[in-house]
Design a protein around this motif. Structure first.
Motif, PDB file in Angstrom:
ATOM      1  N   ASP A 101      41.888  62.482 -58.163  1.00  0.00           N
ATOM      2  CA  ASP A 101      41.041  62.613 -56.961  1.00  0.00           C
ATOM      3  C   ASP A 101      41.459  63.794 -56.076  1.00  0.00           C
ATOM      4  O   ASP A 101      41.082  63.845 -54.902  1.00  0.00           O
ATOM      5  N   ILE A 102      42.202  64.754 -56.650  1.00  0.00           N
ATOM      6  CA  ILE A 102      42.727  65.873 -55.847  1.00  0.00           C
ATOM      7  C   ILE A 102      41.629  66.568 -55.015  1.00  0.00           C
ATOM      8  O   ILE A 102      40.535  66.826 -55.511  1.00  0.00           O
ATOM      9  N   LYS A 103      41.991  66.860 -53.789  1.00  0.00           N
ATOM     10  CA  LYS A 103      41.150  67.684 -52.907  1.00  0.00           C
ATOM     11  C   LYS A 103      42.009  68.859 -52.471  1.00  0.00           C
ATOM     12  O   LYS A 103      43.141  68.648 -52.005  1.00  0.00           O
ATOM     13  N   VAL A 104      41.485  70.067 -52.582  1.00  0.00           N
ATOM     14  CA  VAL A 104      42.274  71.264 -52.283  1.00  0.00           C
ATOM     15  C   VAL A 104      41.643  72.032 -51.120  1.00  0.00           C
ATOM     16  O   VAL A 104      40.441  72.292 -51.114  1.00  0.00           O
ATOM     17  N   LEU A 105      42.479  72.391 -50.166  1.00  0.00           N
ATOM     18  CA  LEU A 105      42.055  73.296 -49.095  1.00  0.00           C
ATOM     19  C   LEU A 105      42.917  74.552 -49.163  1.00  0.00           C
ATOM     20  O   LEU A 105      44.146  74.470 -49.087  1.00  0.00           O
ATOM     21  N   VAL A 106      42.274  75.700 -49.288  1.00  0.00           N
ATOM     22  CA  VAL A 106      43.010  76.963 -49.275  1.00  0.00           C
ATOM     23  C   VAL A 106      42.946  77.562 -47.871  1.00  0.00           C
ATOM     24  O   VAL A 106      41.860  77.771 -47.320  1.00  0.00           O
ATOM     25  N   VAL A 107      44.129  77.815 -47.320  1.00  0.00           N
ATOM     26  CA  VAL A 107      44.258  78.406 -45.988  1.00  0.00           C
ATOM     27  C   VAL A 107      44.727  79.859 -46.109  1.00  0.00           C
ATOM     28  O   VAL A 107      44.297  80.732 -45.361  1.00  0.00           O
ATOM     29  N   GLY A 108      45.619  80.116 -47.063  1.00  0.00           N
ATOM     30  CA  GLY A 108      46.194  81.466 -47.242  1.00  0.00           C
ATOM     31  C   GLY A 108      45.109  82.497 -47.468  1.00  0.00           C
ATOM     32  O   GLY A 108      44.164  82.262 -48.230  1.00  0.00           O
ATOM     33  N   ASN A 109      45.217  83.625 -46.827  1.00  0.00           N
ATOM     34  CA  ASN A 109      44.163  84.652 -46.862  1.00  0.00           C
ATOM     35  C   ASN A 109      44.294  85.618 -48.031  1.00  0.00           C
ATOM     36  O   ASN A 109      45.400  85.873 -48.481  1.00  0.00           O
ATOM     37  N   PRO A 110      43.169  86.180 -48.473  1.00  0.00           N
ATOM     38  CA  PRO A 110      41.791  85.890 -48.068  1.00  0.00           C
ATOM     39  C   PRO A 110      41.331  84.557 -48.665  1.00  0.00           C
ATOM     40  O   PRO A 110      41.177  84.443 -49.893  1.00  0.00           O
ATOM     41  N   ALA A 111      41.119  83.575 -47.792  1.00  0.00           N
ATOM     42  CA  ALA A 111      41.048  82.178 -48.208  1.00  0.00           C
ATOM     43  C   ALA A 111      39.937  81.902 -49.222  1.00  0.00           C
ATOM     44  O   ALA A 111      40.162  81.195 -50.210  1.00  0.00           O
ATOM     45  N   ASN A 112      38.738  82.461 -48.997  1.00  0.00           N
ATOM     46  CA  ASN A 112      37.630  82.128 -49.908  1.00  0.00           C
ATOM     47  C   ASN A 112      37.937  82.571 -51.330  1.00  0.00           C
ATOM     48  O   ASN A 112      37.749  81.816 -52.290  1.00  0.00           O
ATOM     49  N   THR A 113      38.408  83.804 -51.446  1.00  0.00           N
ATOM     50  CA  THR A 113      38.608  84.338 -52.794  1.00  0.00           C
ATOM     51  C   THR A 113      39.879  83.770 -53.421  1.00  0.00           C
ATOM     52  O   THR A 113      39.936  83.577 -54.632  1.00  0.00           O
ATOM     53  N   ASN A 114      40.869  83.445 -52.616  1.00  0.00           N
ATOM     54  CA  ASN A 114      42.042  82.747 -53.169  1.00  0.00           C
ATOM     55  C   ASN A 114      41.634  81.373 -53.716  1.00  0.00           C
ATOM     56  O   ASN A 114      42.158  80.923 -54.747  1.00  0.00           O
ATOM     57  N   ALA A 115      40.694  80.721 -53.034  1.00  0.00           N
ATOM     58  CA  ALA A 115      40.207  79.418 -53.529  1.00  0.00           C
ATOM     59  C   ALA A 115      39.496  79.606 -54.866  1.00  0.00           C
ATOM     60  O   ALA A 115      39.634  78.785 -55.778  1.00  0.00           O
ATOM     61  N   LEU A 116      38.765  80.715 -54.974  1.00  0.00           N
ATOM     62  CA  LEU A 116      38.074  81.015 -56.243  1.00  0.00           C
ATOM     63  C   LEU A 116      39.083  81.218 -57.376  1.00  0.00           C
ATOM     64  O   LEU A 116      38.895  80.738 -58.497  1.00  0.00           O
ATOM     65  N   ILE A 117      40.179  81.917 -57.049  1.00  0.00           N
ATOM     66  CA  ILE A 117      41.216  82.172 -58.064  1.00  0.00           C
ATOM     67  C   ILE A 117      41.839  80.843 -58.517  1.00  0.00           C
ATOM     68  O   ILE A 117      41.990  80.581 -59.710  1.00  0.00           O
ATOM     69  N   ALA A 118      42.196  79.995 -57.542  1.00  0.00           N
ATOM     70  CA  ALA A 118      42.824  78.707 -57.891  1.00  0.00           C
ATOM     71  C   ALA A 118      41.856  77.866 -58.714  1.00  0.00           C
ATOM     72  O   ALA A 118      42.235  77.268 -59.735  1.00  0.00           O
ATOM     73  N   GLN A 119      40.602  77.861 -58.297  1.00  0.00           N
ATOM     74  CA  GLN A 119      39.612  77.044 -58.999  1.00  0.00           C
ATOM     75  C   GLN A 119      39.418  77.525 -60.444  1.00  0.00           C
ATOM     76  O   GLN A 119      39.331  76.713 -61.366  1.00  0.00           O
ATOM     77  N   ALA A 120      39.378  78.851 -60.615  1.00  0.00           N
ATOM     78  CA  ALA A 120      39.167  79.397 -61.962  1.00  0.00           C
ATOM     79  C   ALA A 120      40.315  79.017 -62.901  1.00  0.00           C
ATOM     80  O   ALA A 120      40.135  78.925 -64.114  1.00  0.00           O
ATOM     81  N   ALA A 121      41.496  78.801 -62.317  1.00  0.00           N
ATOM     82  CA  ALA A 121      42.656  78.438 -63.147  1.00  0.00           C
ATOM     83  C   ALA A 121      42.745  76.927 -63.366  1.00  0.00           C
ATOM     84  O   ALA A 121      43.687  76.449 -63.988  1.00  0.00           O
ATOM     85  N   ALA A 122      41.759  76.192 -62.866  1.00  0.00           N
ATOM     86  CA  ALA A 122      41.802  74.722 -62.975  1.00  0.00           C
ATOM     87  C   ALA A 122      40.489  74.202 -63.560  1.00  0.00           C
ATOM     88  O   ALA A 122      39.747  73.467 -62.899  1.00  0.00           O
ATOM     89  N   PRO A 123      40.206  74.555 -64.814  1.00  0.00           N
ATOM     90  CA  PRO A 123      38.899  74.200 -65.377  1.00  0.00           C
ATOM     91  C   PRO A 123      38.677  72.699 -65.539  1.00  0.00           C
ATOM     92  O   PRO A 123      37.522  72.260 -65.649  1.00  0.00           O
ATOM     93  N   ASP A 124      39.755  71.907 -65.528  1.00  0.00           N
ATOM     94  CA  ASP A 124      39.572  70.452 -65.723  1.00  0.00           C
ATOM     95  C   ASP A 124      39.337  69.704 -64.413  1.00  0.00           C
ATOM     96  O   ASP A 124      39.104  68.500 -64.412  1.00  0.00           O
ATOM     97  N   VAL A 125      39.453  70.424 -63.294  1.00  0.00           N
ATOM     98  CA  VAL A 125      39.243  69.782 -61.989  1.00  0.00           C
ATOM     99  C   VAL A 125      37.805  70.104 -61.564  1.00  0.00           C
ATOM    100  O   VAL A 125      37.393  71.262 -61.642  1.00  0.00           O
ATOM    101  N   PRO A 126      37.038  69.084 -61.118  1.00  0.00           N
ATOM    102  CA  PRO A 126      35.671  69.396 -60.656  1.00  0.00           C
ATOM    103  C   PRO A 126      35.705  70.518 -59.624  1.00  0.00           C
ATOM    104  O   PRO A 126      36.509  70.492 -58.695  1.00  0.00           O
TER     105      PRO A 126
END
Ligand code: NAD
Ligand code: LMR
Length: 329
Positions: free
Chosen positions: A124-149
């Motif tokens: 049930d993980i929920k991730v919030l990215v705060v570190g800048n540039p936050a939107n694109t860092n979130a995209l990077i983390a998400q792309a590396a986590a294909p098994d997480v919705p």
């Protein structure tokens, strides 16, 4: 207390936001006053000692909700079993920089963390990215986590949202509690668009109450969009307590729901709504309920808003291309 504690992983625990955040998580401001938590702190090796010092102070508060603190410099350990992950650890910008200038320095942090979340976090993980540039860092983390919705990866624009509420409240001489339905669109950057056309001030349309296009274009929007730089200029360091507060608000709202008749702003993967290309992590107006969010649909977007949303989305597309070029997605 019988409830199972929620595992909350915080990266950059020894930094200035970490210091403003951890005590409030442990005292119930992230998830609720009746939800026990276990803290998992991730730092780089140089930050471990300071994180240990913070953990000692957390112990010294004897918070009834705090059921344990683990510290590690290994993402695979820190994200193990995480239910909530706050990705704060990254370099802040300094005077004269734009947040996008941090892409190269910080982007590399989020790929291994995304992979560790993919491999070890709770279902049930929920991730919030705060570190800048936050939107694109979130995209990077998400792309590396294909098994997480993919909708579990979000970026913080709640600080911008809160800033905009206060600016509007001050302009209209209204308490902040009377401001509703404000929206931040796009990137957490100088191109973000704080939109008051659907907002309400004490139940009335905000744009009509303000009725001052010059203030909107020349004061309100730049004040909100450049507030981070103004804080750096004034404090000599980037925002910390207000950023921590916004992170708490973001997760609290995501988990506990938006109030009836209101919405909030979150950086989330676009489903194509409002012409924002699918997959970009962009800020939208959202309502939340039972731990899930939905984009508010059907808002009329006037030409003034469309132009500004498009400009911010264009920047997000450019950042996505840049991280593609760096092999981060
Ligand atoms: N989205 C927003 O609204 C918002 C608001 C304020 C700040 N920020 C950003 O948050 C980030 C953190 O800001 P800060 O003021 O706390 O910075 P800081 O320099 O005080 O702290 C950052 C911490 O992260 C740690 N760190 C670095 N790399 C790490 C890694 N790979 N894993 C774990 N920890 C790591 C550092 O050792 C340091 O302790 C910056 O990027 C800043 O720009 C975002
Ligand atoms: O502006 C910054 O660099 C820090 C943060 O993103 C902010 O908005 O205060």
């Amino acid at each position: 207390m019988t409830r199972t504690p929620v595992n909350v992983t915080v990266t950059g625990a020894a930094g200035q936001i970490g210091y403003a955040l951890l005590f409030r998580i442990a005292s119930g401001h992230l998830l609720g006053a009746d939800v026990p938590v276990k803290l998992r702190l991730l730092e780089i090796p140089q930050g471990l000692k300071a994180a240990e010092g913070t953990a000692m102070e957390l112990d010294d508060c004897a918070f009834p909700l705090l059921q344990g603190i683990d510290i590690s410099d290994d993402p695979n350990v820190a994200f193990d079993g995480a239910n909530v992950a706050l990705l704060v650890g990254a370099r802040p910008r300094t005077k004269g920089m734009e947040r996008g200038d941090l892409l190269e320095a910080n982007g590399g942090i989020f790929k291994p963390q995304g992979k560790a979340i993919n491999d070890h976090a709770a279902d049930d993980i929920k991730v919030l990215v705060v570190g800048n540039p936050a939107n694109t860092n979130a995209l990077i983390a998400q792309a590396a986590a294909p098994d997480v919705p993919r909708e579990r990866f979000t970026a913080m624009t709640r600080l911008d949202h809160n800033r905009a509420i206060t600016q509007l409240a001050q302009k209209t001489g209204t308490p902040v509690s009377e401001i509703r339905k404000l929206t931040i669109w796009g990137n957490h950057s100088a191109t973000q668009y704080p939109d008051i056309f659907h907002a309400e001030v004490a139940g009335k349309n905000a744009a009509e109450i303000v009725n001052d296009q010059t203030w909107l274009a020349d004061t309100f929007i730049p004040t909100v969009a450049k507030r981070g730089a103004a804080i750096i200029e004034a404090r000599g360091a980037s925002s910390a307590a207000s950023a921590a507060n916004a992170a708490l608000d973001h997760v609290h709202t995501w988990v506990n729901g938006t109030a009836e008749g209101d919405w909030t702003s979150m950086g989330i993967p676009s489903d194509g709504s409002y012409g924002v290309p699918e997959g970009l992590i962009s800020s939208f107006p959202v309502t939340t309920k039972d731990g899930a969010y939905e984009i508010v649909q059907g808002l009329e977007i006037n030409d003034f808003s469309r132009e500004r949303i498009n400009a911010s989305v264009k920047e997000l597309e450019e950042e996505r291309e840049a991280v593609r070029g760096l092999g981060l997605i």
